[in-house]
Design a protein around this motif. Structure first.
Motif, PDB file in Angstrom:
ATOM      1  N   ALA A 149      43.828  69.210 -48.863  1.00 34.52           N
ATOM      2  CA  ALA A 149      43.150  69.975 -49.910  1.00 34.52           C
ATOM      3  C   ALA A 149      43.862  71.315 -50.041  1.00 34.52           C
ATOM      4  CB  ALA A 149      41.679  70.181 -49.565  1.00 34.52           C
ATOM      5  N   LEU A 150      44.287  71.656 -51.251  1.00 35.40           N
ATOM      6  CA  LEU A 150      45.009  72.901 -51.486  1.00 35.40           C
ATOM      7  C   LEU A 150      44.060  73.983 -51.988  1.00 35.40           C
ATOM      8  CD1 LEU A 150      48.235  71.567 -53.271  1.00 35.40           C
ATOM      9  CD2 LEU A 150      47.663  71.584 -50.831  1.00 35.40           C
ATOM     10  N   SER A 151      44.429  75.217 -51.720  1.00 36.14           N
ATOM     11  CA  SER A 151      43.615  76.336 -52.186  1.00 36.14           C
ATOM     12  C   SER A 151      43.611  76.448 -53.713  1.00 36.14           C
ATOM     13  CB  SER A 151      44.121  77.638 -51.566  1.00 36.14           C
ATOM     14  OG  SER A 151      45.499  77.835 -51.849  1.00 36.14           O
ATOM     15  N   THR A 152      44.518  75.731 -54.374  1.00 34.10           N
ATOM     16  CA  THR A 152      44.542  75.709 -55.832  1.00 34.10           C
ATOM     17  C   THR A 152      43.460  74.786 -56.396  1.00 34.10           C
ATOM     18  OG1 THR A 152      46.155  73.904 -55.780  1.00 34.10           O
ATOM     19  CG2 THR A 152      47.014  76.156 -55.895  1.00 34.10           C
ATOM     20  N   GLY A 153      42.796  74.023 -55.526  1.00 32.27           N
ATOM     21  CA  GLY A 153      41.785  73.085 -55.970  1.00 32.27           C
ATOM     22  C   GLY A 153      42.268  71.650 -56.015  1.00 32.27           C
ATOM     23  N   GLU A 154      43.551  71.420 -55.752  1.00 35.02           N
ATOM     24  CA  GLU A 154      44.094  70.065 -55.782  1.00 35.02           C
ATOM     25  C   GLU A 154      43.681  69.312 -54.521  1.00 35.02           C
ATOM     26  OE1 GLU A 154      48.424  70.179 -57.184  1.00 35.02           O
ATOM     27  OE2 GLU A 154      47.947  72.297 -56.838  1.00 35.02           O
ATOM     28  N   LEU A 155      43.288  68.061 -54.696  1.00 33.91           N
ATOM     29  CA  LEU A 155      42.918  67.187 -53.588  1.00 33.91           C
ATOM     30  C   LEU A 155      43.927  66.048 -53.530  1.00 33.91           C
ATOM     31  CD1 LEU A 155      39.055  67.010 -54.203  1.00 33.91           C
ATOM     32  CD2 LEU A 155      40.302  68.582 -52.710  1.00 33.91           C
ATOM     33  N   LEU A 156      44.694  65.983 -52.451  1.00 32.41           N
ATOM     34  CA  LEU A 156      45.775  65.008 -52.320  1.00 32.41           C
ATOM     35  C   LEU A 156      45.426  63.992 -51.240  1.00 32.41           C
ATOM     36  CD1 LEU A 156      48.752  67.558 -52.298  1.00 32.41           C
ATOM     37  CD2 LEU A 156      47.621  66.526 -54.285  1.00 32.41           C
ATOM     38  N   THR A 188      33.299  79.719 -43.216  1.00 28.30           N
ATOM     39  CA  THR A 188      33.366  81.051 -43.820  1.00 28.30           C
ATOM     40  C   THR A 188      33.381  80.940 -45.342  1.00 28.30           C
ATOM     41  OG1 THR A 188      34.614  81.890 -41.920  1.00 28.30           O
ATOM     42  CG2 THR A 188      34.690  83.192 -43.944  1.00 28.30           C
ATOM     43  N   CYS A 189      32.537  81.708 -45.995  1.00 32.24           N
ATOM     44  CA  CYS A 189      32.511  81.733 -47.451  1.00 32.24           C
ATOM     45  C   CYS A 189      33.715  82.524 -47.956  1.00 32.24           C
ATOM     46  CB  CYS A 189      31.212  82.374 -47.950  1.00 32.24           C
ATOM     47  SG  CYS A 189      31.155  82.616 -49.739  1.00 32.24           S
ATOM     48  N   ASN A 190      34.486  81.941 -48.842  1.00 35.78           N
ATOM     49  CA  ASN A 190      35.662  82.629 -49.354  1.00 35.78           C
ATOM     50  C   ASN A 190      35.302  83.772 -50.278  1.00 35.78           C
ATOM     51  OD1 ASN A 190      38.060  82.489 -51.737  1.00 35.78           O
ATOM     52  ND2 ASN A 190      38.752  82.563 -49.612  1.00 35.78           N
ATOM     53  N   ALA A 191      34.091  83.767 -50.821  1.00 35.06           N
ATOM     54  CA  ALA A 191      33.678  84.820 -51.754  1.00 35.06           C
ATOM     55  C   ALA A 191      33.162  86.060 -51.027  1.00 35.06           C
ATOM     56  CB  ALA A 191      32.616  84.287 -52.712  1.00 35.06           C
ATOM     57  N   CYS A 192      32.237  85.864 -50.067  1.00 37.66           N
ATOM     58  CA  CYS A 192      31.622  87.023 -49.400  1.00 37.66           C
ATOM     59  C   CYS A 192      31.978  87.123 -47.924  1.00 37.66           C
ATOM     60  CB  CYS A 192      30.100  86.983 -49.572  1.00 37.66           C
ATOM     61  SG  CYS A 192      29.284  85.654 -48.638  1.00 37.66           S
ATOM     62  N   LYS A 193      32.710  86.131 -47.386  1.00 39.91           N
ATOM     63  CA  LYS A 193      33.166  86.106 -45.987  1.00 39.91           C
ATOM     64  C   LYS A 193      32.029  85.949 -44.980  1.00 39.91           C
ATOM     65  CE  LYS A 193      37.239  86.697 -47.633  1.00 39.91           C
ATOM     66  NZ  LYS A 193      38.077  85.484 -47.830  1.00 39.91           N
ATOM     67  N   HIS A 194      30.858  85.500 -45.444  1.00 40.37           N
ATOM     68  CA  HIS A 194      29.743  85.245 -44.528  1.00 40.37           C
ATOM     69  C   HIS A 194      30.017  83.954 -43.757  1.00 40.37           C
ATOM     70  CE1 HIS A 194      25.649  85.248 -42.983  1.00 40.37           C
ATOM     71  NE2 HIS A 194      25.534  83.980 -43.354  1.00 40.37           N
ATOM     72  N   ASN A 209      37.523  75.353 -50.011  1.00 37.31           N
ATOM     73  CA  ASN A 209      37.072  76.649 -49.523  1.00 37.31           C
ATOM     74  C   ASN A 209      37.801  77.024 -48.233  1.00 37.31           C
ATOM     75  OD1 ASN A 209      34.837  78.891 -49.461  1.00 37.31           O
ATOM     76  ND2 ASN A 209      34.765  77.959 -47.437  1.00 37.31           N
ATOM     77  N   ALA A 210      37.956  76.056 -47.324  1.00 37.47           N
ATOM     78  CA  ALA A 210      38.685  76.316 -46.077  1.00 37.47           C
ATOM     79  C   ALA A 210      40.154  76.630 -46.357  1.00 37.47           C
ATOM     80  CB  ALA A 210      38.574  75.106 -45.147  1.00 37.47           C
ATOM     81  N   ALA A 211      40.763  75.921 -47.311  1.00 39.51           N
ATOM     82  CA  ALA A 211      42.164  76.182 -47.665  1.00 39.51           C
ATOM     83  C   ALA A 211      42.325  77.587 -48.242  1.00 39.51           C
ATOM     84  CB  ALA A 211      42.648  75.137 -48.665  1.00 39.51           C
ATOM     85  N   LYS A 212      41.356  78.036 -49.024  1.00 38.10           N
ATOM     86  CA  LYS A 212      41.422  79.395 -49.585  1.00 38.10           C
ATOM     87  C   LYS A 212      41.337  80.443 -48.481  1.00 38.10           C
ATOM     88  CE  LYS A 212      39.463  78.230 -54.121  1.00 38.10           C
ATOM     89  NZ  LYS A 212      38.286  78.365 -55.019  1.00 38.10           N
TER      90      LYS A 212
END
Length: 283
Positions: free
Chosen positions: A75-82, A214-220, A246-249
């Motif tokens: 899974a890429l941080s760009t949203g691509e799922l391979l 970990t939330c990529n938006a708020c880091k909670h 989310n983990a890739a981001k």
């Protein structure tokens, strides 16, 4: 080594003489060392030792995180799922039939040998498809991104058998064996290895601890945010994303921070002094 035609070459093997092979890819000039092997499907291969040129990045500073999984291979941080390709439905059904036949075949019989050879051919086909996917995926990532963040995983330990011993038998052995097969089928180790070959000094290994919580938006950080294998819903801010993406981001952001810190210390992009390792190029 010499070329006979466009797709045929010959290599001189000691005590055997000149042996022809199919010239399937370009071989760098000056290569002298080679290795001849036979795989479990009975196919012979000749591979030449060469140090391939690294693939140049785009030079834009683009970074990507790659989260490797079983359900989604990468899974890429760009949203691509391979996903690494495997056997088709009819091939998988045939493999199951062959395995049932193998269980009934008498040991040492010709029938058992033929069944084992048929199973080996199917598994070799699956392995070939996975290797082809790894090569294409790693080349694509090396060309598109300057920084590639992957999890720092000890795959050898992760795929170790849980069988244990007679004195201390393991638990959930069948489930662990299924997980091991899934990890190996997804090509985790091969993908990371080929990325380091093609993009040396541009691959950053990130500690995977808490990256999936970990939330990529708020880091909670909260384990409850991982609602399922595929869904991440932050309990603090309500951020919704694919769990693996989310983990890739998170890995991408960590790698970008490391790159900025390295440039601040040296004025240059962070690089590791590492000698290039020879890679065997299959002919």
């Amino acid at each position: 080594m010499r070329r006979v035609s466009r797709h045929v070459g010959e290599v001189k093997i000691p005590k055997v003489g000149w042996v022809r092979f199919r010239w399937s890819r370009a071989v760098p000039e000056g290569v002298k060392s080679y290795r001849v092997t036979r795989d479990r499907a009975g196919r012979w291969h000749v591979a030449f030792a060469a140090i391939p040129e690294p693939i140049a990045g785009p030079g834009t500073g683009a970074a990507v995180g790659v989260d490797r999984g079983v359900t989604v291979s990468a899974a890429l941080s760009t949203g691509e799922l391979l996903n690494a390709p495997g056997l088709r439905e009819n091939e998988a059904a045939r493999l199951r039939r062959l395995e049932r036949k193998l269980a009934r075949a008498r040991r040492g019989s010709n029938r058992r040998g033929k069944i084992k050879a048929a199973i080996a051919k199917l598994k070799a086909r699956e392995s070939d498809r996975r290797k082809d996917w790894v090569e294409k995926t790693s080349t694509d990532l090396a060309r598109r991104f300057d920084v590639i963040a992957v999890e720092d995983l000890n795959i050898g330990n992760m795929t170790r058998s849980a069988k244990g011993s007679i004195e201390a038998p393991g638990r959930n052995v069948r489930q662990k064996a299924g997980l091991n097969r899934g990890i190996l089928a997804a090509g985790w180790g091969h993908l990371g290895e080929r990325l380091e070959h093609k993009a040396p000094d541009r691959v950053q290994k990130i500690n995977p601890r808490y990256t999936s919580q970990t939330c990529n938006a708020c880091k909670h950080i909260a384990g409850e945010s991982r609602e399922s294998q595929a869904l991440f819903l932050c309990v603090a801010c309500g951020w919704l994303d694919h769990a693996d993406v989310n983990a890739a981001k998170n890995m991408r952001d960590t790698a970008a921070g490391h790159a900025v810190a390295a440039r601040g210390r040296s004025g240059l992009p962070g690089r590791m002094n590492r000698e290039p390792q020879p890679v065997l190029l299959p002919a």
